[in-house]
Structure formats: structure tokens, C-alpha cells
Design an enzyme around this catalytic site. Structure first.
Site, PDB file in Angstrom:
ATOM      1  N   HIS A  62     -83.843  42.460 -27.644  1.00  0.00           N
ATOM      2  CA  HIS A  62     -84.606  43.517 -26.982  1.00  0.00           C
ATOM      3  C   HIS A  62     -83.814  44.826 -26.966  1.00  0.00           C
ATOM      4  O   HIS A  62     -84.340  45.890 -27.305  1.00  0.00           O
ATOM      5  CB  HIS A  62     -84.930  43.111 -25.544  1.00  0.00           C
ATOM      6  N   SER A  71     -89.974  40.431 -30.537  1.00  0.00           N
ATOM      7  CA  SER A  71     -89.652  41.213 -29.340  1.00  0.00           C
ATOM      8  C   SER A  71     -88.789  42.421 -29.665  1.00  0.00           C
ATOM      9  O   SER A  71     -88.967  43.500 -29.087  1.00  0.00           O
ATOM     10  CB  SER A  71     -88.939  40.331 -28.310  1.00  0.00           C
TER      11      SER A  71
END
Length: 383
Positions: free
Chosen positions: A240, A188
Site C-alpha cells: 500500500h 492494492s
């Protein structure tokens, strides 16, 4: 002359030509050669192969991880038993249809204690190639295909590959600073780095886009939605954020393109361009953004590595930062493994963990577990 004509034609002889090149007076001058246009292709189109290769590599690593996991032998009760040793851990332990935390740790999951005390810095990279389950893998790989292939077509495999790896490392660094009680895996951070690179590419190459504000609005909306999803429990939003910030800065460095004026100039006839009117390939603001981004990125990565290897806990220096990772509501709690307590009993081959809150007990084939492993297993048992 025509037969019977008494008129005499006057001819003008060119001194540079022979008699055979005589032309009648008053005739049109010879046509000029057509203007030469330069065939400029400033934006080469690449055939994407790296992004599909990364997807295949992630799938292969997941299959190997499930082979090592061998749920039927180590746990007994598994999901999809017909898969044999590739069966998944029970839903209560891993709702993503994947391996156990112990297996992920063995394969290279990010765990701060191992980086600090065992100097296993390679986990900052290895965790990028691991996934917690089938759902986790599918979500990341579908996103990677949609975003990565477009970028690779426009900028090539070298720049996209660098952007992907360094963004993944940036995500791992920020995660290691703020998520120290749980393990972390997934691509991610690298994926958000590609999103960050797309945003900075749009900003630095602003002049070449036709629908500028529409493209900017769409991209910002997609980024905001994905970051908002990261505020849910069990999602490492620090990875993230770290990947996005790294990719955003790196995009100014790697994804810079010639501005519109230079592209338009190169498509004009060569004869129509005065030598003094030549435009520079890049705008001044592009160079400025390049320098600022390169400096910030270098400093950020160096400081991040130093803080992580020193075992600094970012939460002790930022009391509100945990809200960037999870926002508690009446529907869910953001408690992590540090809020549950277990009794631990270990021997040379097994570790028995008993949850104090529920009284549940389970033995794991782990000898001398680290504090991170104990916290993770305790959270699973008490969850």
C-alpha cells in the site's frame, strides 16, 4: 419623401460605396460585429473503458486461478463443495474464500526468493492481477471502480493506465524489500497509487478547485483510513505504502493541468486580450513539482529494482519499519511465518510438513519447494 413635402434631405455618400449605399446624415453607425469568444474545453471528458476492463481482467484471472487450484482433488475438504473444482480452500487455510498459497505461487504471486534466485522479475507485475480470495477481490475491485473511473473520465485511459501499472510495481518493490517470508498478491498497491495520484493532482492543480480544503480534507481522511487498515495482521501495508508513494510522485508528472488564470484567459473575447497579457499555461510551481517528482520517482524505482534483485532485506536496515506493516496489540499478534517451525520431508512428488508446535502434519503435492513456499505452508499448518 412623403407626398407634398418640400423639404430636401441631405445625404452623405461614402467614398468606398456606390450610390446605393447612401445613408442619411445623423443616422446611427452600423452595429459592430459581436465579440468572438473562444470555445475552450481544457478538461476533456473521456469515456472510461480501461478501468472496467481491468476489473473484468482481475475477475477472469481469479476464476482461472480457482480452476487451477482444484481444491476437491488436491485437498479434499473444501468450502462450497457444490462449486466443484472452483471450491475454496478451508477457512483455516484461507479465510478470504480463495485458493491455496501453492496455487497462487504457481500463478505468479510475489515471492522474493524466486525473484532473487530464479530471476523471476515478472512476479513484480503478475502479482498485481492475483487475489487471495473473493473478499480480497471484491474490496479491491469496488475501490478501483469508485476511484479509477473518475480519474479516467478526467485524464483518459493512457495516463490512468500508466499510473495504475507503475504504482503496482512500486508497491511490489517495497513489499519485496520488507515482506520476505510470505507471498504477496493483490491490486492494492496499484489502487493506492491512484489515491496518491489524486492527492498530488489536487496539490498541483490547486487553482482550479473551488472547495480546495474540503476536497483535501476528504481525500486525506480516506487515505489515512485505508493505510490504518493496513496495520492489521495479514495485510501487506508495504505494498500500500509503495503504491501510494509511487502514485503520489507520478501524479505530479502525469496529472498536471492548466492553471485557473490560463483557463479564464482562454474564455475571454479574443479582441479584449492584449498580446503582452497572455498567461502561461502552467504555473512555475507546477513545473518545479514536475521536475522534483520525476527525479525522485526515477531514482526510487531504479534503486528499488537494484535492491530487490540483490536480495536486500529492508528489515535489517530499519528496525522499526515492521510497525508500518502491523502493530501488535492484545487482540492480535503480528508474528509471521518466520516465528513458527516445521519439519520437512520431501520426495519426488510430495512434501510432508509437520508443525513442531502443534504436531499437525500434512502432505502437499509439491516437489522441491522453495524456502518461501515452506514458510508459507508451515505458517498455514501451525496457524
Amino acid at each position: 419623401m412623403g407626398k407634398g413635402s418640400t423639404e430636401e434631405a441631405s445625404v452623405l455618400m461614402s467614398p468606398e460605396r456606390s450610390r446605393s449605399s447612401a445613408q442619411p446624415v445623423g443616422s446611427m453607425p452600423p452595429p459592430q460585429p459581436p465579440a468572438r469568444y473562444v470555445d475552450v474545453r481544457p478538461f476533456r471528458s473521456w469515456t472510461p473503458w480501461l478501468v472496467p476492463a481491468i476489473v473484468v481482467a482481475n475477475i477472469i484471472v481469479f476464476i482461472i486461478t480457482m480452476y487451477v487450484n482444484n481444491c476437491p482433488k488436491k485437498t479434499g475438504t473444501c468450502v462450497a463443495d457444490f462449486l466443484g473444482r472452483f471450491a475454496f480452500q478451508p477457512f483455516k487455510e484461507n479465510p478470504l474464500l480463495g485458493p491455496s498459497s501453492t496455487t497462487l505461487l504457481k500463478m505468479g504471486a510475489l515471492q522474493v526468493s524466486d525473484i532473487v534466485h530464479k530471476k523471476q522479475g515478472w512476479r513484480l507485475i503478475s502479482c498485481i492481477w492475483l487475489h487471495g480470495g473473493v473478499f480480497h477481490l471484491l474490496a479491491n475491485m469496488i475501490g478501483l471502480l469508485f476511484i479509477g473511473i473518475r480519474l479516467e473520465q478526467e485524464f483518459g485511459f493512457v495516463r490512468v493506465g500508466i499510473l495504475y501499472i507503475i504504482s503496482g510495481i512500486g508497491g511490489s518493490l517495497l513489499s519485496a524489500l520488507f515482506v520476505q517470508s510470505n507471498i504477496s498478491v493483490g491490486a492494492s498497491g496499484a489502487l493506492f497509487g491512484l489515491l496518491g495520484g489524486m492527492l498530488s493532482e489536487l496539490i498541483t492543480n490547486w487553482t482550479i478547485y473551488a472547495n480546495k480544503f474540503a476536497a483535501l480534507t476528504t481525500l486525506v481522511f480516506i487515505i489515512a483510513i485505508n493505510l490504518a487498515i493496513g496495520l492489521l495482521p495479514r495485510v501487506d501495508n508495504f505494498a500500500h505504502l509503495g503504491g501510494f508513494i509511487t502514485g503520489f510522485l507520478l501524479g505530479f508528472v502525469l496529472l498536471i493541468r492548466p492553471h485557473f488564470g490560463w483557463v479564464a484567459q482562454k474564455s475571454l473575447p479574443m479582441s479584449s486580450l492584449p498580446s503582452k497579457s497572455a498567461k502561461r499555461k502552467h504555473k512555475a510551481y507546477q513545473y518545479l513539482l514536475w521536475i522534483i517528482a520525476a527525479i525522485l520517482l526515477t531514482i526510487g524505482l531504479i534503486v528499488g529494482f537494484i535492491l530487490v534483485f540483490r536480495g536486500v532485506d529492508g528489515n535489517k536496515h530499519c528496525s522499526w519499519c515492521h510497525y508500518l506493516n502491523c502493530i501488535p496489540t492484545s487482540k492480535w499478534s503480528c508474528k509471521d511465518s518466520s516465528s513458527v517451525f516445521c519439519d520437512i520431508l520431501t520426495d519426488s512428488t510430495m512434501t510432508n510438513i509437520t508443525c513442531r508446535d502443534t504436531g499437525k502434519s500434512r502432505s502437499y503435492p509439491v516437489s522441491n519447494p522453495s524456502s518461501g513456499q515452506i514458510n508459507s505452508l508451515c505458517a498455514q499448518l501451525c496457524g
